[in-house]
Design an enzyme around this catalytic site. Structure first.
Site, PDB file in Angstrom:
ATOM      1  N   GLY A  11      -3.718   7.874   1.123  1.00 52.04           N
ATOM      2  CA  GLY A  11      -3.728   6.651   0.305  1.00 52.04           C
ATOM      3  C   GLY A  11      -4.997   6.578  -0.517  1.00 52.04           C
ATOM      4  N   GLN A  15      -6.882   0.954  -3.162  1.00 54.41           N
ATOM      5  CA  GLN A  15      -8.142   0.210  -3.312  1.00 54.41           C
ATOM      6  C   GLN A  15      -9.126   0.469  -2.179  1.00 54.41           C
ATOM      7  OE1 GLN A  15      -8.159  -3.935  -3.151  1.00 54.41           O
ATOM      8  NE2 GLN A  15      -6.641  -4.113  -1.526  1.00 54.41           N
ATOM      9  N   ASN A 105       6.618   1.848   7.567  1.00 53.22           N
ATOM     10  CA  ASN A 105       5.447   2.633   7.944  1.00 53.22           C
ATOM     11  C   ASN A 105       5.706   3.615   9.082  1.00 53.22           C
ATOM     12  OD1 ASN A 105       3.326   1.951   6.104  1.00 53.22           O
ATOM     13  ND2 ASN A 105       3.590  -0.134   6.846  1.00 53.22           N
ATOM     14  N   VAL A 129      -5.740   3.329   9.680  1.00 58.85           N
ATOM     15  CA  VAL A 129      -6.114   2.055   9.048  1.00 58.85           C
ATOM     16  C   VAL A 129      -4.864   1.330   8.553  1.00 58.85           C
ATOM     17  CG1 VAL A 129      -7.453   1.015   7.169  1.00 58.85           C
ATOM     18  CG2 VAL A 129      -8.320   3.042   8.347  1.00 58.85           C
ATOM     19  N   ASP A 159     -12.304  -6.512  12.108  1.00 60.67           N
ATOM     20  CA  ASP A 159     -12.234  -7.772  12.861  1.00 60.67           C
ATOM     21  C   ASP A 159     -13.533  -7.994  13.641  1.00 60.67           C
ATOM     22  OD1 ASP A 159      -9.305  -8.057  12.244  1.00 60.67           O
ATOM     23  OD2 ASP A 159      -9.272  -6.196  13.379  1.00 60.67           O
ATOM     24  N   HIS A 187      -4.521  -5.462  15.837  1.00 60.21           N
ATOM     25  CA  HIS A 187      -5.121  -5.849  14.559  1.00 60.21           C
ATOM     26  C   HIS A 187      -4.100  -6.735  13.831  1.00 60.21           C
ATOM     27  CE1 HIS A 187      -6.973  -5.920  10.680  1.00 60.21           C
ATOM     28  NE2 HIS A 187      -5.899  -5.380  10.134  1.00 60.21           N
TER      29      HIS A 187
END
Ligand code: NAX
Length: 333
Positions: A11, A15, A105, A129, A159, A187
């Protein structure tokens, strides 16, 4: 100079990738004497943008960066890698449920787990991630059975850092003066940010328990915990994009501490495979307080768990059990 490390970021045209790659290539994570080859994976439509990222990396003129491999092929991306940072996934948009993300996913992480098994070094360290991070990590590990499950972890450091940041703001110190916070579980908004063992060194130099420093249990229960749990959603609402700068920083912190070790008087939170510690089902990918040394994590033992904490820890475990079951079902489709 150390042998060159091959670091995969998936990825990479996204961003988080954009905020992360400079720090890795600059030696901020694996050290200033560690040469790096970056393997950057993204999907075919993103290859143009990925090429632009490569141009920028070249323009950074970084002494440790030996090569940048851009590809949409897993066989190329995962070849002989030492580190995998699996960021690429479908990001959560405003109003989107985690469950919607799961099925999309699972396919990605099943495929990437298989690619790890086939192409990566057996010593590879994997940080997941992309959300839902815990369950994606579990799936990747499942499809890479010859790589030790201990080599897989997922990111809950953001977190953890958020929790430290909130305590620092509340007590008027810097985040460096807040230690031993813990993120338990998933998460997600069911995570349990736990200050019961945390310490704060006040401006006077005195170290107190976080509860004594804050002196407001109501704030901890009714403000601090929901703020940390829902911080991701607050950032999406404000930015119309999910966190990237702070996520990249947390990824660097996670990898650096795993690689070089955690400070003597502190611990960090990592999503790792449960060995049954604290009554968390063995085999669940759950965030625990961990200490790292010799590139290995160990769950901090012996922390007291009261009924209130147990309830919150069970709730987030239950969500992970459900995610895992849904994911395993999706794997078989
Ligand atoms: P972006 O949408 O900006 O970037 C994602 C990138 O992944 C895109 O370039 C996309 O083309 C690529 N991609 C999609 N499928 C891929 C595949 N199969 N193989 C390789 N690349 C693929 O998202 P970004 O903001 O960078 O976030 C990435 C992921 O991190 C999301 O899943 C997001 O939810 C998750 N996050 C996890 C955090 C954590 O603490 N665990 C915090 C930050 C972030 O929200």
């Amino acid at each position: 100079m150390a042998e060159t490390l091959r670091v995969l970021v998936t990825g990479a045209a996204g961003q988080i990738g954009y905020s992360l790659l400079y720090s890795i290539a600059n030696g901020d994570v694996f050290g200033k004497d560690q040469p790096i080859i970056l393997h950057l994976l993204d999907i075919t439509p993103a290859l143009g943008a990925l090429g632009g990222v490569k141009l920028e990396l070249e323009d950074c003129s970084l002494p440790l960066l030996r090569d940048v491999v851009c590809t949409d092929q897993e066989a190329v991306a995962f070849k002989d890698i030492d580190i995998a940072v699996l960021v690429g996934a479908m990001p959560r948009k405003e109003g989107m449920e985690r469950k919607d993300l799961l099925a999309a996913n699972v396919r990605i992480f099943k495929s990437q787990g298989t690619a790890l098994e086939t192409h990566a070094k057996k010593t590879v360290k994997v940080l997941v991630v992309g959300n839902p991070a815990n369950t994606n990590c579990l799936i990747a590990s499942k499809y890479a059975p010859s790589i030790p499950a201990e080599n897989f972890s997922c990111l809950t450091r953001l977190d953890h850092n958020r929790a430290k940041g909130q305590v620092a703001l509340k007590t008027g110190v810097t985040a460096a003066q807040v230690r031993k916070v813990t993120i338990w579980g998933n998460h997600s908004s069911t995570q349990f940010p736990d200050l019961r063992h945390a310490e704060v060194t006040l401006a006077t130099g005195e170290t107190k328990s976080a509860y004594d420093a804050i002196q407001d249990e109501n704030w901890i229960k009714n403000t601090f915990i929901p703020v940390v749990q829902k911080r991701g959603a607050a950032i999406i609402a404000a930015r119309k994009l999910s966190s990237a700068m702070s996520a990249a920083k947390a990824i660097c912190d996670h990898l650096r501490d795993w690689w070089f070790g955690t400070p003597e008087n502190d611990w960090v939170s990592m999503g790792v495979i449960s060995d049954g510690s604290y009554g968390v089902e063995k085999g669940l990918l759950y965030s625990f307080p961990v200490k790292c040394s010799n590139k290995t994590w160990t769950i901090v033992q012996g922390l007291e768990i009261n009924d209130w904490a147990r309830d919150l820890m069970n709730k987030t475990a239950q969500e992970l059990v459900e995610e895992r079951n849904d994911a395993l079902e999706a794997c078989n489709k």
